[in-house]
Design a protein around this motif. Sequence first.
Motif, PDB file in Angstrom:
ATOM      1  N   GLU A   6       0.837  -1.188   0.000  1.00 32.12           N
ATOM      2  CA  GLU A   6       0.000   0.000   0.000  1.00 32.12           C
ATOM      3  C   GLU A   6       0.877   1.244   0.000  1.00 32.12           C
ATOM      4  O   GLU A   6       1.861   1.316   0.733  1.00 32.12           O
ATOM      5  N   ASN A   7       0.548   2.192  -0.832  1.00 36.45           N
ATOM      6  CA  ASN A   7       1.290   3.445  -0.885  1.00 36.45           C
ATOM      7  C   ASN A   7       0.697   4.383   0.170  1.00 36.45           C
ATOM      8  O   ASN A   7      -0.337   4.998  -0.053  1.00 36.45           O
ATOM      9  N   ASN A   8       1.349   4.452   1.326  1.00 41.63           N
ATOM     10  CA  ASN A   8       0.847   5.314   2.387  1.00 41.63           C
ATOM     11  C   ASN A   8       1.764   6.521   2.606  1.00 41.63           C
ATOM     12  O   ASN A   8       1.794   7.094   3.674  1.00 41.63           O
ATOM     13  N   ALA A   9       2.498   6.876   1.565  1.00 38.46           N
ATOM     14  CA  ALA A   9       3.341   8.069   1.644  1.00 38.46           C
ATOM     15  C   ALA A   9       2.452   9.301   1.597  1.00 38.46           C
ATOM     16  O   ALA A   9       1.411   9.314   0.952  1.00 38.46           O
ATOM     17  N   ARG A  10       2.874  10.334   2.281  1.00 38.00           N
ATOM     18  CA  ARG A  10       2.101  11.568   2.270  1.00 38.00           C
ATOM     19  C   ARG A  10       3.038  12.747   2.082  1.00 38.00           C
ATOM     20  O   ARG A  10       4.201  12.706   2.455  1.00 38.00           O
ATOM     21  N   THR A  11       2.518  13.769   1.504  1.00 40.46           N
ATOM     22  CA  THR A  11       3.277  14.982   1.295  1.00 40.46           C
ATOM     23  C   THR A  11       2.796  16.010   2.308  1.00 40.46           C
ATOM     24  O   THR A  11       1.603  16.305   2.384  1.00 40.46           O
ATOM     25  N   ARG A  12       3.729  16.533   3.069  1.00 46.18           N
ATOM     26  CA  ARG A  12       3.382  17.532   4.074  1.00 46.18           C
ATOM     27  C   ARG A  12       4.335  18.699   3.929  1.00 46.18           C
ATOM     28  O   ARG A  12       5.539  18.520   3.790  1.00 46.18           O
ATOM     29  N   TYR A  13       3.810  19.893   3.950  1.00 51.70           N
ATOM     30  CA  TYR A  13       4.609  21.090   3.851  1.00 51.70           C
ATOM     31  C   TYR A  13       4.631  21.799   5.198  1.00 51.70           C
ATOM     32  O   TYR A  13       3.642  21.759   5.940  1.00 51.70           O
TER      33      TYR A  13
END
Length: 99
Positions: A6-13
């Motif tokens: 599962e792709n559970n990567a997230r982008t956070r700024y």
Amino acid sequence: MKFLRENNARTRYLSLEECKRLIASCIAPHIRALVTVALHSGMRLGEILNLCWYDLDFASGFILVRTRRILTRGTCPWMRPWPHSSELILTDRAQTCLL
């Protein structure tokens, strides 16, 4: 049965307040300069550490980022020069930190 990953990567700024706190927490001036350039350019640490003074064009306001790629043969990576480079905008605040 084999499950797919599962792709559970997230982008956070970082928020503006978080950026200010991060820069304020840098005690050493050279670390503050690294963090400021990273925040203003989006460059990774390795790209910043590989910069040379001739990669910085203060007159026109650009940073020349020379990219490299890793070729893997077996388990040993070899760095090979990549004939590609990109120019990033050198912001006024990043220029001030570098001078």
